[in-house]
Motif scaffolding. Sequence first.
Motif, PDB file in Angstrom:
ATOM      1  N   THR A 125     -71.100 -57.941 -43.677  1.00 49.79           N
ATOM      2  CA  THR A 125     -71.896 -56.922 -44.380  1.00 49.79           C
ATOM      3  C   THR A 125     -72.892 -56.173 -43.500  1.00 49.79           C
ATOM      4  N   GLY A 126     -73.108 -56.653 -42.276  1.00 50.80           N
ATOM      5  CA  GLY A 126     -74.186 -56.094 -41.457  1.00 50.80           C
ATOM      6  C   GLY A 126     -73.830 -54.914 -40.589  1.00 50.80           C
ATOM      7  N   GLY A 127     -72.581 -54.451 -40.661  1.00 53.44           N
ATOM      8  CA  GLY A 127     -72.197 -53.292 -39.861  1.00 53.44           C
ATOM      9  C   GLY A 127     -72.227 -53.542 -38.372  1.00 53.44           C
ATOM     10  N   ILE A 128     -71.882 -54.769 -37.955  1.00 52.19           N
ATOM     11  CA  ILE A 128     -71.879 -55.125 -36.537  1.00 52.19           C
ATOM     12  C   ILE A 128     -70.633 -54.566 -35.854  1.00 52.19           C
ATOM     13  N   VAL A 129     -70.828 -53.893 -34.735  1.00 56.49           N
ATOM     14  CA  VAL A 129     -69.723 -53.424 -33.902  1.00 56.49           C
ATOM     15  C   VAL A 129     -69.790 -54.205 -32.589  1.00 56.49           C
ATOM     16  N   PRO A 130     -68.984 -55.261 -32.433  1.00 58.46           N
ATOM     17  CA  PRO A 130     -69.056 -56.072 -31.221  1.00 58.46           C
ATOM     18  C   PRO A 130     -68.954 -55.234 -29.949  1.00 58.46           C
ATOM     19  N   PHE A 131     -69.799 -55.574 -28.969  1.00 61.38           N
ATOM     20  CA  PHE A 131     -69.863 -54.903 -27.671  1.00 61.38           C
ATOM     21  C   PHE A 131     -70.496 -53.512 -27.752  1.00 61.38           C
ATOM     22  N   ASN A 132     -71.055 -53.149 -28.918  1.00 66.62           N
ATOM     23  CA  ASN A 132     -71.637 -51.813 -29.052  1.00 66.62           C
ATOM     24  C   ASN A 132     -72.836 -51.858 -29.988  1.00 66.62           C
ATOM     25  N   ALA A 133     -73.987 -52.235 -29.443  1.00 63.52           N
ATOM     26  CA  ALA A 133     -75.194 -52.324 -30.265  1.00 63.52           C
ATOM     27  C   ALA A 133     -75.589 -50.957 -30.820  1.00 63.52           C
ATOM     28  N   GLY A 134     -75.411 -49.912 -30.032  1.00 61.51           N
ATOM     29  CA  GLY A 134     -75.831 -48.585 -30.443  1.00 61.51           C
ATOM     30  C   GLY A 134     -75.147 -48.081 -31.698  1.00 61.51           C
ATOM     31  N   ASN A 135     -73.948 -48.573 -31.970  1.00 56.39           N
ATOM     32  CA  ASN A 135     -73.216 -48.171 -33.172  1.00 56.39           C
ATOM     33  C   ASN A 135     -73.268 -49.210 -34.272  1.00 56.39           C
ATOM     34  N   SER A 136     -74.071 -50.250 -34.100  1.00 61.54           N
ATOM     35  CA  SER A 136     -74.182 -51.315 -35.093  1.00 61.54           C
ATOM     36  C   SER A 136     -75.324 -51.009 -36.059  1.00 61.54           C
TER      37      SER A 136
END
Length: 272
Positions: A125-136
Motif C-alpha cells: 500500500t505504500g507506493g514503494i518503487v524498489p531501487f527508486n526512492a524518488g518515485n516512491s
Amino acid sequence: MQSLDFNKAFRICNFCYIFQPIQFVISFSSSIMNKHLLQLILGFIILIGISACKHEPTTNTVLGTNLPNNPTDTTNNIPCDSDIVYFNRDILPLLISNCAYTGCHDAATAKEEIVLNSYANVMRTGGIVPFNAGNSKIYKKVIDTDPKDVMPPAPKQKLTTQQIETLAKWINQGASNIQCNYTGCDTTNVNYTGQISSLISANCLGCHSGSAPGGNISLTNYAEVKSAIQQGKLLGAIEHSSGFSAMPKGGQKLDECKITIFKKWQALNYPQ
C-alpha cells in the motif's frame, strides 16, 4: 504433409546459436535429400536446441547480496552489515512511530487505504518503487515542502534528515526484507546524546511529541525522557511489563540490547 518453414523455425529460437552453423548445411541438403527425412532431422535438432536454451532466474545484486526481483523475507543468521539498511531493525520502528498510529496509517484507520505496520503492508500500500526512492510515494510524502501534504502531518514532528536518508537508502537498496543477527551491542559510555536520543527518535518520538503526545507523555528532550524513566513509565512500556501499555505501540518489542542501553543509562545516573 505440409513442408516445414525453416526460416520460422530459426526465428523461434534465434537466440540458440546451435542453429547458426547448420543453417547452410540444411539449405544445401534440402535440394538433394528426401523432404520427409529432412523434416525429421530438423525436428530432432530443434528439440536439442530448445532444451539447451535455458535462462537462469535474474537477481538484483545489492551490496554483494543477491536479492530476488520480488523481495521477500530472506532471514539469515548472518551478522549485520553496517552498509545495509534492514527493514525490521531500521525502517519498521520509524514507520510505526511516525506513521502507523491511530488516526493515520495503522491497520484500524488505514487512512487513504495505506497501512504501514508491516513489510507486506508497506510494499502493498505504500507506493514503494524498489531501487527508486524518488518515485516512491512514501519518500515523496516525507520530503514534501507543502505543510498540507507532508508526512507526518502537523502537529507531529517531521522526520529528521537522518531518518529520511535511511528511508531513501533502504528503498534504493531494493526495499528488501533481509534480516541479520545483530551481535554488536555496545553499552559502554552510554549517554543521552550518543544513544538514548537516537533510540527515542527512531522508536518513540512520532507518538510522544507535539501538542497531544500519546498517553500525555512527551519525549522530545533530555528532561522529559529522564522523567519518564524515573517514573518507571518508559522502561515498563518497552519491556512490555504487566500493567503497562506495550511500546512501541503496534510494533515489535525492542531487542534486549536497546533495552539494556536504557537501563545502563539509568544506572549511570542519566549522563547527557
